[in-house]
Structures are given as structure tokens and as C-alpha cells.
Design a protein around this motif. Sequence first.
Motif, mmCIF file in Angstrom:
data_model
loop_
_atom_site.group_PDB
_atom_site.id
_atom_site.type_symbol
_atom_site.label_atom_id
_atom_site.label_comp_id
_atom_site.label_asym_id
_atom_site.label_seq_id
_atom_site.Cartn_x
_atom_site.Cartn_y
_atom_site.Cartn_z
ATOM 1 N N ASN A 1 3.738 6.287 7.113
ATOM 2 C CA ASN A 1 3.162 6.104 8.091
ATOM 3 C C ASN A 1 1.667 5.948 7.157
ATOM 4 O OD1 ASN A 1 3.942 6.650 10.574
ATOM 5 N ND2 ASN A 1 4.405 8.314 10.337
ATOM 6 N N SER A 2 1.852 6.745 5.585
ATOM 7 C CA SER A 2 0.844 7.201 4.984
ATOM 8 C C SER A 2 1.044 6.010 4.226
ATOM 9 C CB SER A 2 1.028 8.795 4.341
ATOM 10 O OG SER A 2 2.167 8.644 3.442
ATOM 11 N N CYS A 3 1.357 4.549 3.809
ATOM 12 C CA CYS A 3 1.416 3.877 2.892
ATOM 13 C C CYS A 3 2.100 4.544 1.537
ATOM 14 C CB CYS A 3 -0.152 2.966 3.034
ATOM 15 S SG CYS A 3 0.685 1.867 4.640
ATOM 16 N N LEU A 4 2.861 5.627 1.057
ATOM 17 C CA LEU A 4 2.431 6.419 -0.303
ATOM 18 C C LEU A 4 3.913 6.170 -0.180
ATOM 19 C CD1 LEU A 4 0.193 9.205 0.022
ATOM 20 C CD2 LEU A 4 0.294 6.755 -1.104
ATOM 21 N N GLN A 5 4.142 5.702 -1.664
ATOM 22 C CA GLN A 5 5.457 5.735 -2.053
ATOM 23 C C GLN A 5 5.872 7.492 -2.713
ATOM 24 O OE1 GLN A 5 6.325 3.103 -5.286
ATOM 25 N NE2 GLN A 5 7.920 4.073 -6.400
ATOM 26 N N PRO A 6 7.606 7.965 -2.316
ATOM 27 C CA PRO A 6 7.557 9.278 -2.700
ATOM 28 C C PRO A 6 8.342 9.179 -4.278
ATOM 29 C CG PRO A 6 8.778 8.355 -0.744
ATOM 30 C CD PRO A 6 8.267 7.375 -1.301
ATOM 31 N N ARG A 7 7.737 10.072 -4.868
ATOM 32 C CA ARG A 7 8.390 10.720 -5.896
ATOM 33 C C ARG A 7 9.802 10.775 -6.126
ATOM 34 N NH1 ARG A 7 6.145 15.152 -9.008
ATOM 35 N NH2 ARG A 7 4.193 14.251 -8.065
ATOM 36 N N GLY A 8 10.291 9.829 -7.097
ATOM 37 C CA GLY A 8 11.812 8.975 -6.994
ATOM 38 C C GLY A 8 11.992 7.655 -6.139
ATOM 39 N N ALA A 9 11.496 7.354 -5.396
ATOM 40 C CA ALA A 9 12.248 6.398 -4.638
ATOM 41 C C ALA A 9 12.412 5.147 -4.957
ATOM 42 C CB ALA A 9 10.971 5.830 -3.474
ATOM 43 N N VAL B 1 2.524 -2.796 -3.823
ATOM 44 C CA VAL B 1 1.502 -3.539 -4.253
ATOM 45 C C VAL B 1 0.110 -2.680 -3.208
ATOM 46 C CG1 VAL B 1 0.343 -5.191 -5.020
ATOM 47 C CG2 VAL B 1 3.298 -5.107 -4.964
ATOM 48 N N VAL B 2 -0.582 -2.472 -3.645
ATOM 49 C CA VAL B 2 -2.022 -2.052 -3.431
ATOM 50 C C VAL B 2 -2.538 -2.729 -2.475
ATOM 51 C CG1 VAL B 2 -4.298 -1.298 -4.040
ATOM 52 C CG2 VAL B 2 -2.871 -0.691 -5.470
ATOM 53 N N GLY B 3 -3.044 -1.944 -0.950
ATOM 54 C CA GLY B 3 -3.590 -2.703 -0.370
ATOM 55 C C GLY B 3 -2.474 -3.124 0.950
ATOM 56 N N HIS B 4 -1.074 -3.844 0.135
ATOM 57 C CA HIS B 4 -0.266 -4.389 1.442
ATOM 58 C C HIS B 4 0.478 -3.451 2.391
ATOM 59 C CE1 HIS B 4 0.896 -7.398 -2.043
ATOM 60 N NE2 HIS B 4 -0.756 -7.665 -1.547
ATOM 61 N N CYS B 5 0.454 -2.440 2.331
ATOM 62 C CA CYS B 5 1.374 -1.489 3.062
ATOM 63 C C CYS B 5 0.088 -1.355 4.653
ATOM 64 C CB CYS B 5 1.898 -0.668 2.752
ATOM 65 S SG CYS B 5 2.419 0.327 4.117
ATOM 66 N N GLN B 6 -1.384 -0.982 3.667
ATOM 67 C CA GLN B 6 -2.005 -1.394 4.540
ATOM 68 C C GLN B 6 -2.516 -2.418 5.619
ATOM 69 O OE1 GLN B 6 -2.183 -0.370 1.682
ATOM 70 N NE2 GLN B 6 -2.509 1.717 1.081
ATOM 71 N N ALA B 7 -2.132 -3.683 4.876
ATOM 72 C CA ALA B 7 -2.545 -4.753 5.998
ATOM 73 C C ALA B 7 -1.118 -5.167 6.648
ATOM 74 C CB ALA B 7 -2.692 -5.806 4.508
ATOM 75 N N GLY B 8 0.012 -4.129 6.849
ATOM 76 C CA GLY B 8 1.030 -4.746 7.993
ATOM 77 C C GLY B 8 2.184 -4.618 6.650
ATOM 78 N N MET B 9 2.521 -4.796 5.841
ATOM 79 C CA MET B 9 3.435 -4.997 5.088
ATOM 80 C C MET B 9 3.972 -4.385 4.854
ATOM 81 S SD MET B 9 4.006 -7.948 1.779
ATOM 82 C CE MET B 9 5.675 -8.229 1.331
ATOM 83 N N LYS B 10 5.575 -3.908 6.682
ATOM 84 C CA LYS B 10 5.718 -2.043 6.278
ATOM 85 C C LYS B 10 6.532 -3.088 7.705
ATOM 86 C CE LYS B 10 2.515 0.651 8.563
ATOM 87 N NZ LYS B 10 2.255 1.749 8.726
ATOM 88 N N VAL B 11 7.795 -2.440 8.032
ATOM 89 C CA VAL B 11 8.609 -2.261 9.247
ATOM 90 C C VAL B 11 9.218 -0.988 8.968
ATOM 91 C CG1 VAL B 11 10.427 -3.373 7.711
ATOM 92 C CG2 VAL B 11 10.240 -3.990 10.323
ATOM 93 N N ALA B 12 9.548 -0.348 10.739
ATOM 94 C CA ALA B 12 10.565 0.513 10.516
ATOM 95 C C ALA B 12 11.533 -0.313 11.391
ATOM 96 C CB ALA B 12 9.174 1.234 11.756
ATOM 97 N N ILE B 13 12.893 -0.154 11.010
ATOM 98 C CA ILE B 13 13.699 -0.786 11.793
ATOM 99 C C ILE B 13 14.819 0.418 12.570
ATOM 100 C CG2 ILE B 13 15.946 -1.784 11.882
ATOM 101 C CD1 ILE B 13 14.308 -3.465 9.566
ATOM 102 N N LEU B 14 14.889 0.749 14.237
ATOM 103 C CA LEU B 14 15.515 1.379 14.540
ATOM 104 C C LEU B 14 17.350 1.326 14.690
ATOM 105 C CD1 LEU B 14 16.490 4.793 15.687
ATOM 106 C CD2 LEU B 14 15.711 2.721 17.877
ATOM 107 N N ALA B 15 18.421 1.832 13.969
ATOM 108 C CA ALA B 15 19.505 1.495 14.097
ATOM 109 C C ALA B 15 20.359 2.072 15.081
ATOM 110 C CB ALA B 15 19.731 0.992 13.037
ATOM 111 N N ALA B 16 20.710 2.249 16.115
ATOM 112 C CA ALA B 16 22.198 2.663 16.753
ATOM 113 C C ALA B 16 23.008 3.581 16.299
ATOM 114 C CB ALA B 16 21.806 1.995 18.585
#
Length: 122
Positions: free
Chosen positions: A76-84, A107-122
Motif C-alpha cells: 500500500n505504501s510502495c515501501l520496501q521493508p528493511r531486510g526484504a 525502482v523509484v516511481g515504478h510501484c506508484q505507477a502500478g508496478m505492483k501485484v497482490a495475488i490471493l492463493a487459496a
Amino acid sequence: MASQGRGSARAAAVLLLCLIAIQSEAAVYTVGDSAGWTFNMVAWPRGKRFRAGDQIVFRYDPAIHNVVPVTAAGYNSCLQPRGAKVFRSGNDRITLARGTNYFICTVVGHCQAGMKVAILAA
């Protein structure tokens, strides 16, 4: 005694075959399909049924992108957690865990431009 040994070996072989069958049922998906890991990925999972153990493959130019598994907060924040862990090969294969799996490009600005994905696995 010898028959017990053969029975144990047979049971182990059956168990191994069952495990192989379960593994072979796992699906493999390329994130973004033929376009690969790029911008506007948020809608990519729609209409797909993912299961824990399925594998997703991120294909991209490693000179300009990466893949980072994150938490919901990181997504949601487009921030990488420490140690990821940061994937940078351009052809990364990741096994999905049960629940929602979140990934971003850091990469700066990429996540904010939609380069992110959430995948729900059953």
C-alpha cells in the motif's frame, strides 16, 4: 522380517509418488502474461485462480526493474521493508504461500505507477 522391510519400502514409494503428483499439480503463471512484469499490474490476477504452491514467474529487464515480496503495508505504501529480499535476475520464480502474496518494484516511481501485484492463493 524381510516382508516388513518390503512393506515399508512400498509405503515410502507410494508416499513419494503422492508427493510428486501433488507437486506436478502446481500451476505456473507468468506475471503480466506475454507483456511480463511491467506497469499497471494491479488487475493482472483478476479471473485467475491461484493456489498455495503455484509458481509465479516475473520476467523483466533487470537493468531497469526488480521484484520485492512485501507485506500489505509495503504494498500500500510502495515501501520496501528493511531486510526484504530483492529479486534482480529478470526471470524470477516464486512459490505462492496461502493467503495474499504482495510484490512491488522498488525502482523509484515504478510501484506508484502500478508496478505492483497482490495475488490471493487459496
